[in-house]
Design a protein around this motif. Structure first.
Motif, PDB file in Angstrom:
ATOM      1  N   HIS A  19     -83.025  -2.747   8.020  1.00 18.25           N
ATOM      2  CA  HIS A  19     -81.642  -3.005   8.418  1.00 18.25           C
ATOM      3  C   HIS A  19     -81.606  -4.161   9.398  1.00 18.25           C
ATOM      4  O   HIS A  19     -82.447  -4.252  10.285  1.00 18.25           O
ATOM      5  N   ASN A  20     -80.638  -5.030   9.185  1.00 16.57           N
ATOM      6  CA  ASN A  20     -80.356  -6.053  10.188  1.00 16.57           C
ATOM      7  C   ASN A  20     -78.850  -6.281  10.251  1.00 16.57           C
ATOM      8  O   ASN A  20     -78.118  -5.869   9.351  1.00 16.57           O
ATOM      9  N   ARG A  21     -78.405  -6.900  11.333  1.00 14.74           N
ATOM     10  CA  ARG A  21     -76.962  -7.082  11.527  1.00 14.74           C
ATOM     11  C   ARG A  21     -76.339  -7.978  10.470  1.00 14.74           C
ATOM     12  O   ARG A  21     -75.216  -7.750  10.043  1.00 14.74           O
ATOM     13  N   LYS A  22     -77.055  -9.003  10.042  1.00 14.04           N
ATOM     14  CA  LYS A  22     -76.495  -9.967   9.096  1.00 14.04           C
ATOM     15  C   LYS A  22     -76.334  -9.376   7.688  1.00 14.04           C
ATOM     16  O   LYS A  22     -75.300  -9.523   7.061  1.00 14.04           O
ATOM     17  N   ASN A  23     -77.374  -8.704   7.189  1.00 13.36           N
ATOM     18  CA  ASN A  23     -77.382  -8.220   5.804  1.00 13.36           C
ATOM     19  C   ASN A  23     -77.122  -6.733   5.642  1.00 13.36           C
ATOM     20  O   ASN A  23     -76.946  -6.258   4.540  1.00 13.36           O
ATOM     21  N   GLY A  24     -77.176  -5.965   6.714  1.00 12.66           N
ATOM     22  CA  GLY A  24     -77.057  -4.514   6.603  1.00 12.66           C
ATOM     23  C   GLY A  24     -78.349  -3.922   6.081  1.00 12.66           C
ATOM     24  O   GLY A  24     -79.435  -4.424   6.351  1.00 12.66           O
ATOM     25  N   TRP A  25     -78.221  -2.862   5.287  1.00  8.51           N
ATOM     26  CA  TRP A  25     -79.395  -2.190   4.726  1.00  8.51           C
ATOM     27  C   TRP A  25     -79.915  -2.938   3.510  1.00  8.51           C
ATOM     28  O   TRP A  25     -79.140  -3.392   2.668  1.00  8.51           O
ATOM     29  N   TYR A  26     -81.229  -3.009   3.402  1.00  8.32           N
ATOM     30  CA  TYR A  26     -81.867  -3.569   2.210  1.00  8.32           C
ATOM     31  C   TYR A  26     -83.232  -2.912   2.038  1.00  8.32           C
ATOM     32  O   TYR A  26     -83.796  -2.369   2.972  1.00  8.32           O
ATOM     33  N   ASN A  27     -83.724  -2.953   0.807  1.00  9.35           N
ATOM     34  CA  ASN A  27     -85.005  -2.326   0.473  1.00  9.35           C
ATOM     35  C   ASN A  27     -86.068  -3.404   0.302  1.00  9.35           C
ATOM     36  O   ASN A  27     -85.781  -4.496  -0.176  1.00  9.35           O
ATOM     37  N   THR A  28     -87.282  -3.058   0.667  1.00  5.56           N
ATOM     38  CA  THR A  28     -88.419  -3.948   0.461  1.00  5.56           C
ATOM     39  C   THR A  28     -89.411  -3.220  -0.423  1.00  5.56           C
ATOM     40  O   THR A  28     -89.867  -2.132  -0.089  1.00  5.56           O
ATOM     41  N   GLU A  29     -89.695  -3.825  -1.553  1.00  6.46           N
ATOM     42  CA  GLU A  29     -90.593  -3.247  -2.544  1.00  6.46           C
ATOM     43  C   GLU A  29     -91.887  -4.063  -2.532  1.00  6.46           C
ATOM     44  O   GLU A  29     -91.911  -5.211  -2.971  1.00  6.46           O
ATOM     45  N   LEU A  30     -92.941  -3.482  -1.989  1.00 10.51           N
ATOM     46  CA  LEU A  30     -94.190  -4.210  -1.840  1.00 10.51           C
ATOM     47  C   LEU A  30     -94.974  -4.341  -3.145  1.00 10.51           C
ATOM     48  O   LEU A  30     -95.804  -5.229  -3.283  1.00 10.51           O
ATOM     49  N   THR A  31     -94.714  -3.481  -4.115  1.00  6.70           N
ATOM     50  CA  THR A  31     -95.410  -3.552  -5.390  1.00  6.70           C
ATOM     51  C   THR A  31     -94.991  -4.799  -6.170  1.00  6.70           C
ATOM     52  O   THR A  31     -95.814  -5.465  -6.779  1.00  6.70           O
ATOM     53  N   SER A  32     -93.692  -5.098  -6.140  1.00  9.48           N
ATOM     54  CA  SER A  32     -93.182  -6.227  -6.923  1.00  9.48           C
ATOM     55  C   SER A  32     -92.781  -7.421  -6.059  1.00  9.48           C
ATOM     56  O   SER A  32     -92.348  -8.436  -6.593  1.00  9.48           O
ATOM     57  N   TYR A  33     -92.908  -7.277  -4.758  1.00 13.20           N
ATOM     58  CA  TYR A  33     -92.510  -8.345  -3.837  1.00 13.20           C
ATOM     59  C   TYR A  33     -91.035  -8.691  -3.988  1.00 13.20           C
ATOM     60  O   TYR A  33     -90.650  -9.853  -3.977  1.00 13.20           O
ATOM     61  N   THR A  34     -90.199  -7.663  -4.176  1.00 11.80           N
ATOM     62  CA  THR A  34     -88.764  -7.877  -4.358  1.00 11.80           C
ATOM     63  C   THR A  34     -87.982  -7.056  -3.350  1.00 11.80           C
ATOM     64  O   THR A  34     -88.540  -6.273  -2.575  1.00 11.80           O
ATOM     65  N   PHE A  35     -86.661  -7.211  -3.397  1.00  8.49           N
ATOM     66  CA  PHE A  35     -85.746  -6.490  -2.528  1.00  8.49           C
ATOM     67  C   PHE A  35     -84.716  -5.770  -3.404  1.00  8.49           C
ATOM     68  O   PHE A  35     -83.559  -6.176  -3.486  1.00  8.49           O
ATOM     69  N   PRO A  36     -85.145  -4.698  -4.087  1.00 10.06           N
ATOM     70  CA  PRO A  36     -84.239  -4.039  -5.032  1.00 10.06           C
ATOM     71  C   PRO A  36     -83.095  -3.318  -4.321  1.00 10.06           C
ATOM     72  O   PRO A  36     -83.271  -2.743  -3.253  1.00 10.06           O
ATOM     73  N   ILE A  37     -81.944  -3.357  -4.944  1.00 10.72           N
ATOM     74  CA  ILE A  37     -80.801  -2.639  -4.385  1.00 10.72           C
ATOM     75  C   ILE A  37     -80.909  -1.165  -4.767  1.00 10.72           C
ATOM     76  O   ILE A  37     -81.613  -0.802  -5.720  1.00 10.72           O
ATOM     77  N   ASP A  38     -80.202  -0.325  -4.040  1.00  9.08           N
ATOM     78  CA  ASP A  38     -80.245   1.118  -4.299  1.00  9.08           C
ATOM     79  C   ASP A  38     -79.858   1.445  -5.741  1.00  9.08           C
ATOM     80  O   ASP A  38     -80.434   2.337  -6.356  1.00  9.08           O
ATOM     81  N   ALA A  39     -78.878   0.733  -6.284  1.00 13.38           N
ATOM     82  CA  ALA A  39     -78.432   1.004  -7.655  1.00 13.38           C
ATOM     83  C   ALA A  39     -79.565   0.785  -8.653  1.00 13.38           C
ATOM     84  O   ALA A  39     -79.711   1.561  -9.608  1.00 13.38           O
ATOM     85  N   TRP A  40     -80.386  -0.251  -8.442  1.00 16.58           N
ATOM     86  CA  TRP A  40     -81.514  -0.494  -9.346  1.00 16.58           C
ATOM     87  C   TRP A  40     -82.523   0.638  -9.235  1.00 16.58           C
ATOM     88  O   TRP A  40     -83.051   1.113 -10.243  1.00 16.58           O
ATOM     89  N   LEU A  41     -82.792   1.084  -8.000  1.00  9.91           N
ATOM     90  CA  LEU A  41     -83.742   2.182  -7.809  1.00  9.91           C
ATOM     91  C   LEU A  41     -83.267   3.453  -8.497  1.00  9.91           C
ATOM     92  O   LEU A  41     -84.045   4.132  -9.159  1.00  9.91           O
ATOM     93  N   THR A  42     -81.987   3.760  -8.346  1.00  6.47           N
ATOM     94  CA  THR A  42     -81.482   4.996  -8.958  1.00  6.47           C
ATOM     95  C   THR A  42     -81.455   4.879 -10.476  1.00  6.47           C
ATOM     96  O   THR A  42     -81.740   5.843 -11.180  1.00  6.47           O
ATOM     97  N   ALA A  43     -81.140   3.710 -10.995  1.00  8.39           N
ATOM     98  CA  ALA A  43     -81.064   3.532 -12.445  1.00  8.39           C
ATOM     99  C   ALA A  43     -82.446   3.504 -13.086  1.00  8.39           C
ATOM    100  O   ALA A  43     -82.626   3.972 -14.198  1.00  8.39           O
ATOM    101  N   SER A  44     -83.429   2.974 -12.385  1.00  7.62           N
ATOM    102  CA  SER A  44     -84.734   2.794 -13.008  1.00  7.62           C
ATOM    103  C   SER A  44     -85.793   3.763 -12.517  1.00  7.62           C
ATOM    104  O   SER A  44     -86.879   3.797 -13.062  1.00  7.62           O
ATOM    105  N   GLY A  45     -85.494   4.543 -11.514  1.00  6.83           N
ATOM    106  CA  GLY A  45     -86.522   5.360 -10.896  1.00  6.83           C
ATOM    107  C   GLY A  45     -86.389   6.858 -11.043  1.00  6.83           C
ATOM    108  O   GLY A  45     -87.000   7.594 -10.289  1.00  6.83           O
ATOM    109  N   TYR A  46     -85.563   7.337 -11.983  1.00  6.29           N
ATOM    110  CA  TYR A  46     -85.447   8.775 -12.213  1.00  6.29           C
ATOM    111  C   TYR A  46     -84.947   9.500 -10.966  1.00  6.29           C
ATOM    112  O   TYR A  46     -85.417  10.576 -10.608  1.00  6.29           O
ATOM    113  N   ILE A  47     -83.996   8.881 -10.293  1.00  4.08           N
ATOM    114  CA  ILE A  47     -83.416   9.449  -9.079  1.00  4.08           C
ATOM    115  C   ILE A  47     -81.986   9.873  -9.403  1.00  4.08           C
ATOM    116  O   ILE A  47     -81.152   9.053  -9.768  1.00  4.08           O
ATOM    117  N   SER A  48     -81.714  11.160  -9.259  1.00  7.59           N
ATOM    118  CA  SER A  48     -80.374  11.675  -9.539  1.00  7.59           C
ATOM    119  C   SER A  48     -79.586  11.831  -8.240  1.00  7.59           C
ATOM    120  O   SER A  48     -80.146  11.800  -7.143  1.00  7.59           O
TER     121      SER A  48
END
Length: 185
Positions: free
Chosen positions: A30-59
Motif C-alpha cells: 500500500h502507498n498513498r499514491k496508488n493505494g493497494w496493489y499486489n506484488t507477484e514474485l513468481t511472474s514479476y508482475t502486479f496482478p489486480i485482485d480481480a485477476w487473482l480471483t478469476a485465475s486462482g480458484y478463489i471464491s
C-alpha cells in the motif's frame, strides 16, 4: 521469496503484507499514491485482485472466511513457517512417526491463525490417517468425530481443492503474464 522480500521491505520502512492464494503466497502493498496493489514474485508482475480471483480458484466464500487474499500479521507469518516445518518433518520421518509433532504444530498454528487453511488441512489429514489405523471401536468413533468436525470446518470456509489441471493452467497463465512484461532482445 515472499518472506525475503517482506523482510527487506520492512527494513526500509515499506508497508508490505504476506497474503495467500491457493497453493501460493504473494505480497500486498500500500502507498498513498496508488493505494493497494499486489506484488507477484513468481511472474514479476502486479496482478489486480480481480485477476487473482478469476485465475486462482478463489471464491467469494474463501475471501469472506479469511483463508485467501487477506493481509497476514507477523504472528500469522510465523504460523505459515510452523506448518511448513511440520510438513517437512512428516516427509522426513513419515506420517505415523511425525504425528505427535504435527499435532502440536497444527494445534499451535490454529490457536494463533484459526483460518489458516493449510493448518486445517494438515490437521484433518492427520486425523484421517489416525482413524484408518484404529482397531478399537470406541477410539475409532472418537477420532472419526474429530476428523468429521475438522473436514466440516474446512468445507464451511468455502475451500475446494484446486484440480491439478486447473493449477497447471494457472501456472501457465502466470508464465504468459510474465512474458508480456519481459523485454524481448
Amino acid at each position: 521469496m515472499p518472506f525475503l522480500y517482506k523482510m527487506l521491505a520492512d527494513e526500509i520502512g515499506a508497508q508490505t503484507w504476506i497474503s495467500l492464494a491457493p497453493n501460493h503466497i504473494y505480497l500486498k502493498q500500500h502507498n498513498r499514491k496508488n493505494g493497494w496493489y499486489n506484488t507477484e514474485l513468481t511472474s514479476y508482475t502486479f496482478p489486480i485482485d480481480a485477476w487473482l480471483t478469476a485465475s486462482g480458484y478463489i471464491s467469494r466464500e474463501t475471501i469472506i472466511s479469511g483463508i485467501y487474499m487477506d493481509t497476514l500479521s507477523a504472528k500469522q507469518n510465523v504460523v505459515l513457517c510452523l506448518v511448513d516445518l511440520a510438513k517437512g518433518y512428516e516427509r522426513k520421518v513419515g506420517p505415523v512417526a511425525a504425528e505427535p509433532f504435527v499435532n502440536k504444530c497444527t494445534d499451535l498454528a490454529l490457536q494463533h491463525f484459526p483460518h489458516y487453511i493449510n493448518a486445517q488441512l494438515l490437521q484433518a489429514e492427520t486425523l484421517r490417517r489416525k482413524f484408518e489405523r484404529q482397531t478399537s471401536k470406541p477410539k475409532a468413533q472418537q477420532v472419526y468425530a474429530a476428523m468429521e468436525a475438522a473436514y466440516t470446518r474446512i468445507f464451511e470456509t468455502g475451500y475446494r481443492e484446486m484440480p491439478p489441471q486447473m493449477y497447471a493452467d494457472w501456472l501457465q497463465s502466470v508464465t504468459t503474464e510474465k512474458q508480456k512484461y519481459q523485454k524481448k532482445p
